[in-house]
Motif scaffolding. Structure first.
Motif, PDB file in Angstrom:
ATOM      1  N   LEU A  58       0.868  -1.103   0.128  1.00  0.00           N
ATOM      2  CA  LEU A  58       0.081  -0.047  -0.020  1.00  0.00           C
ATOM      3  C   LEU A  58       0.807   1.037   0.170  1.00  0.00           C
ATOM      4  N   PRO A  59       1.751   1.314   0.906  1.00  0.00           N
ATOM      5  CA  PRO A  59       2.592   2.547   0.748  1.00  0.00           C
ATOM      6  C   PRO A  59       3.492   2.845  -0.538  1.00  0.00           C
ATOM      7  N   ILE A  60       3.943   1.753  -1.033  1.00  0.00           N
ATOM      8  CA  ILE A  60       4.580   1.901  -2.284  1.00  0.00           C
ATOM      9  C   ILE A  60       3.403   2.216  -3.527  1.00  0.00           C
ATOM     10  N   MET A  61       2.537   1.531  -3.337  1.00  0.00           N
ATOM     11  CA  MET A  61       1.427   2.090  -4.457  1.00  0.00           C
ATOM     12  C   MET A  61       1.185   3.406  -4.297  1.00  0.00           C
ATOM     13  N   MET A  62       1.237   4.147  -3.061  1.00  0.00           N
ATOM     14  CA  MET A  62       0.875   5.634  -3.013  1.00  0.00           C
ATOM     15  C   MET A  62       2.210   6.214  -3.618  1.00  0.00           C
ATOM     16  N   ALA A  63       3.459   5.787  -3.166  1.00  0.00           N
ATOM     17  CA  ALA A  63       4.331   6.278  -3.875  1.00  0.00           C
ATOM     18  C   ALA A  63       4.636   6.461  -5.249  1.00  0.00           C
ATOM     19  N   GLU A  64       4.092   5.243  -5.903  1.00  0.00           N
ATOM     20  CA  GLU A  64       4.392   5.291  -7.286  1.00  0.00           C
ATOM     21  C   GLU A  64       3.388   6.096  -8.122  1.00  0.00           C
ATOM     22  N   LEU A  65       2.163   6.085  -7.561  1.00  0.00           N
ATOM     23  CA  LEU A  65       1.011   7.003  -7.991  1.00  0.00           C
ATOM     24  C   LEU A  65       1.394   8.514  -7.872  1.00  0.00           C
ATOM     25  N   HIS A  66       2.073   8.849  -6.881  1.00  0.00           N
ATOM     26  CA  HIS A  66       2.675  10.132  -6.447  1.00  0.00           C
ATOM     27  C   HIS A  66       3.598  10.655  -7.378  1.00  0.00           C
ATOM     28  N   ILE A  67       4.659   9.645  -7.643  1.00  0.00           N
ATOM     29  CA  ILE A  67       5.721   9.820  -8.416  1.00  0.00           C
ATOM     30  C   ILE A  67       5.292  10.220  -9.938  1.00  0.00           C
ATOM     31  N   GLY A  68       4.279   9.283 -10.403  1.00  0.00           N
ATOM     32  CA  GLY A  68       3.666   9.208 -11.705  1.00  0.00           C
ATOM     33  C   GLY A  68       3.047  10.670 -11.914  1.00  0.00           C
ATOM     34  N   ARG A  69       2.208  11.091 -10.952  1.00  0.00           N
ATOM     35  CA  ARG A  69       1.127  12.111 -11.108  1.00  0.00           C
ATOM     36  C   ARG A  69       2.110  13.485 -11.088  1.00  0.00           C
ATOM     37  N   HIS A  70       3.371  13.463 -10.308  1.00  0.00           N
ATOM     38  CA  HIS A  70       4.290  14.405 -10.074  1.00  0.00           C
ATOM     39  C   HIS A  70       4.728  14.657 -11.323  1.00  0.00           C
ATOM     40  N   GLY A  71       5.313  13.660 -12.220  1.00  0.00           N
ATOM     41  CA  GLY A  71       6.167  13.683 -13.257  1.00  0.00           C
ATOM     42  C   GLY A  71       5.202  14.008 -14.222  1.00  0.00           C
ATOM     43  N   GLN A  72       3.978  13.429 -14.520  1.00  0.00           N
ATOM     44  CA  GLN A  72       3.282  13.596 -15.593  1.00  0.00           C
ATOM     45  C   GLN A  72       3.978  12.997 -16.782  1.00  0.00           C
ATOM     46  N   ARG A  73       4.736  12.092 -16.729  1.00  0.00           N
ATOM     47  CA  ARG A  73       5.640  11.315 -18.053  1.00  0.00           C
ATOM     48  C   ARG A  73       5.564   9.783 -17.846  1.00  0.00           C
ATOM     49  N   GLN A 412       3.748  16.732   1.300  1.00  0.00           N
ATOM     50  CA  GLN A 412       2.769  16.825   2.395  1.00  0.00           C
ATOM     51  C   GLN A 412       1.542  16.606   1.978  1.00  0.00           C
ATOM     52  N   ASP A 413       0.903  17.671   1.249  1.00  0.00           N
ATOM     53  CA  ASP A 413      -0.386  17.869   0.975  1.00  0.00           C
ATOM     54  C   ASP A 413      -1.001  16.921  -0.061  1.00  0.00           C
ATOM     55  N   GLU A 414       0.110  16.701  -1.222  1.00  0.00           N
ATOM     56  CA  GLU A 414      -0.220  16.185  -2.283  1.00  0.00           C
ATOM     57  C   GLU A 414      -0.799  14.771  -2.092  1.00  0.00           C
ATOM     58  N   LEU A 415      -0.304  13.974  -1.117  1.00  0.00           N
ATOM     59  CA  LEU A 415      -0.856  12.651  -0.770  1.00  0.00           C
ATOM     60  C   LEU A 415      -2.317  12.705  -0.415  1.00  0.00           C
ATOM     61  N   SER A 416      -2.823  13.798  -0.156  1.00  0.00           N
ATOM     62  CA  SER A 416      -4.469  13.773   0.356  1.00  0.00           C
ATOM     63  C   SER A 416      -5.029  14.747  -0.432  1.00  0.00           C
ATOM     64  N   GLY A 417      -4.699  15.080  -1.430  1.00  0.00           N
ATOM     65  CA  GLY A 417      -5.355  15.883  -2.448  1.00  0.00           C
ATOM     66  C   GLY A 417      -6.064  16.979  -1.651  1.00  0.00           C
ATOM     67  N   GLY A 418      -5.763  17.639  -0.686  1.00  0.00           N
ATOM     68  CA  GLY A 418      -5.997  18.822  -0.146  1.00  0.00           C
ATOM     69  C   GLY A 418      -6.715  18.415   1.228  1.00  0.00           C
ATOM     70  N   LYS A 419      -6.932  17.031   1.453  1.00  0.00           N
ATOM     71  CA  LYS A 419      -7.827  16.779   2.942  1.00  0.00           C
ATOM     72  C   LYS A 419      -6.688  17.118   3.882  1.00  0.00           C
ATOM     73  N   ILE A 420      -7.165  17.255   4.994  1.00  0.00           N
ATOM     74  CA  ILE A 420      -6.235  17.481   6.120  1.00  0.00           C
ATOM     75  C   ILE A 420      -6.089  16.055   7.029  1.00  0.00           C
ATOM     76  N   ARG A 421      -4.999  15.452   6.887  1.00  0.00           N
ATOM     77  CA  ARG A 421      -4.775  14.179   7.661  1.00  0.00           C
ATOM     78  C   ARG A 421      -3.457  14.218   8.178  1.00  0.00           C
ATOM     79  N   PRO A 422      -3.205  14.970   9.171  1.00  0.00           N
ATOM     80  CA  PRO A 422      -2.052  15.428   9.904  1.00  0.00           C
ATOM     81  C   PRO A 422      -1.180  13.988  10.087  1.00  0.00           C
ATOM     82  N   TRP A 423      -1.799  12.898  10.402  1.00  0.00           N
ATOM     83  CA  TRP A 423      -0.957  11.538  10.673  1.00  0.00           C
ATOM     84  C   TRP A 423      -0.385  10.947   9.307  1.00  0.00           C
ATOM     85  N   LEU A 424      -0.973  11.285   8.110  1.00  0.00           N
ATOM     86  CA  LEU A 424      -0.915  10.478   6.933  1.00  0.00           C
ATOM     87  C   LEU A 424       0.720  10.473   6.408  1.00  0.00           C
TER      88      LEU A 424
END
Ligand code: TRP
Length: 453
Positions: A58-73, A412-424
């Motif tokens: 699960l954490p690696i899935m978030m990392a991969e989606l995150h990298i992809g969305r950030h890079g847009q390539r 920080q915020d990009e993982l939550s798409g703007g939602k407030i989740r301080p623990w995330l």
């Protein structure tokens, strides 16, 4: 679906979930999970697999989606974008492109078996047959080189055809209809299994852990399968993430994909193991398991033939929505980085996957005795190389990059798409920085015998 300026995005959030879940849910859940659970002795293996999914996958899935969305390539280009210049980190992308391509080559072989079963079911091959007769159908299929290669090729033609249609038109549209249907049919099989005489033995096999069965190889299988089943470590989720918009909530998307994926695998296991025990089959019988058990259930059911046709059609579709995502990784690489036309890239890569997959297709017949790699056939070797080594290595690298090297407080915020989740963020960061890399390292070293004197 093209690089640079006007990059296609998913038509809707639901469309993305279905497409990513479509990538995750496939032969891994219905074909592979049950058979490796059978080979590794059941309960304890299932438990470790679930732990690997939650703590590592699960954490690696978030990392991969995150990298992809950030890079847009594409998976390689993303790392150049993130680093501001083409650095060595692009090796993660290349590793992903190679792994998903090699994966496609033998995945198409098994998906081809499923195609064949659609036709066999339609011609009544499973109607009112005994377990032995159904076993013989599988044995006959895999021992016929022409038949296997024909279906492997047909499957790749179908996959390439959909990829040609592009991300939106091809992938999203069908997932919406067919994935839920597959789920319903599995539910039916699950209830049927629970009402059968093998129900108790099946449940116990899957959920009563016997830790003496946990060999180092079983741990590696469980970890490798966590990557396999979630389509991680091969650039797939990076590529799919690159079609996501900035507001997408990566946590809830990843959680949903993961839960759907786990449910389908468990349902498949719960549909299959009662049959295994009721019919006196061997749980560890290997890659043929789903093909030898599911037809038995249908053979004794009203409308069994129709349902069997439907089941193998849907399994083929699930395989296709996964193989599309494998092909998409290398296609988008050639399009974004090398400036190829999409159509050409798709056809060349589809053909190459077919040729490279031939030795795997022939591993059950003409080349059954050719075992140059550690005494394994081509099929077994490619399967083990990808799932047990390349994917964990890819996932490990993503975790190390995201946890230690990616410079970006903005994450920080990009993982939550703007939602407030301080623990995330702290929790996610801890998991990708320490837990995931350590787990992969320990399991690999353990397999290599480091911890046994
Ligand atoms: N997850 C798919 C399955 O379980 C297979 C798959 C698709 C895959 N894309 C992938 C596995 C990328 C690893 C990497 O059938």
């Amino acid at each position: 679906m093209n690089g640079s300026s006007a990059r296609t995005q998913w038509a809707s959030r639901l469309g993305f979930i279905l497409a990513a879940a479509g990538s995750a849910i496939g032969l891994g859940n219905i074909w592979k999970f049950p058979y490796i659970t059978g080979q590794n002795g059941g309960g304890a293996f299932v438990l470790v697999y679930l732990l690997c999914i939650l703590l590592v996958g699960l954490p690696i899935m978030m990392a991969e989606l995150h990298i992809g969305r950030h890079g847009q390539r594409d998976a390689v280009g993303c790392f150049a974008v993130l680093e501001g210049k083409p650095t060595r980190w692009r090796f993660i992308g290349w590793l992903g492109v190679s792994s998903s391509f090699l994966l496609l080559s033998f995945y198409a072989v098994v998906a081809g078996w499923s195609f064949d079963y659609v036709v066999q079911a339609a011609s009544g091959a499973f109607q009112a047959r005994s377990a032995e007769e159904i076993n013989a159908v599988f044995a006959q299929l895999v021992s016929s080189p022409g038949q296997v290669v024909f279906w492997q090729g047909s499957f790749l033609v179908a996959t390439a055809g959909i990829v040609l249609g592009g991300v939106r038109g091809g992938i999203e549209r069908w997932s919406k209809i067919l994935m839920p249907l597959l789920f319903l049919l599995l539910l039916l099989l699950f209830f049927r299994g629970m009402l059968s005489p093998g129900a108790k033995a099946g449940l116990e096999f899957m959920f009563r852990p016997d830790f003496s069965k946990l060999t180092p190889a079983a741990l590696l299988d469980a970890l490798g399968h966590a990557f396999f089943t979630l389509s991680l470590g091969a650039g797939t989720m990076i590529t799919y993430g690159s079609y996501l918009d900035r507001q997408a909530d990566l946590l809830s998307l990843s959680v949903r994909i993961t839960l759907l994926d786990i449910m389908v695998a468990l349902l498949a296991g719960l549909a299959i193991f009662p049959v295994v025990f009721a019919a006196g089959l061997e749980p560890g019988s290997g890659p043929g398991l789903v093909f030898q058990t599911i037809p038995i259930v249908f053979s004794a059911m009203p409308f069994g033939s129709v349902l069997a046709v439907l089941f193998f059609l849907l399994l083929s579709f699930a395989a296709m929505s996964s193989s599309i995502s494998m092909l998409e990784v290398s296609v988008s690489y050639l399009v974004d980085e090398k400036g190829w036309r999409r159509g050409l890239a798709t056809m060349v890569l589809g053909l190459a996957a077919f040729v490279i997959g031939l030795p795997s297709a022939l591993s059950f017949n003409l080349l059954a005795d050719v075992t140059p790699f550690f005494g394994q056939t081509f099929f077994d070797f490619a399967n083990a190389l990808v799932s047990s080594y390349l994917l964990p290595l890819g996932g490990f690298s993503v975790a190390v990059y995201a946890g230690w090297f990616w410079k970006g407080e903005r994450l920080q915020d990009e993982l939550s798409g703007g939602k407030i989740r301080p623990w995330l963020y702290p929790l996610w960061h801890f998991l990708v920085k320490y837990v995931a890399p350590a787990a992969v390292a320990v399991v690999l070293l353990n397999q290599m015998g480091w911890f046994t004197p």
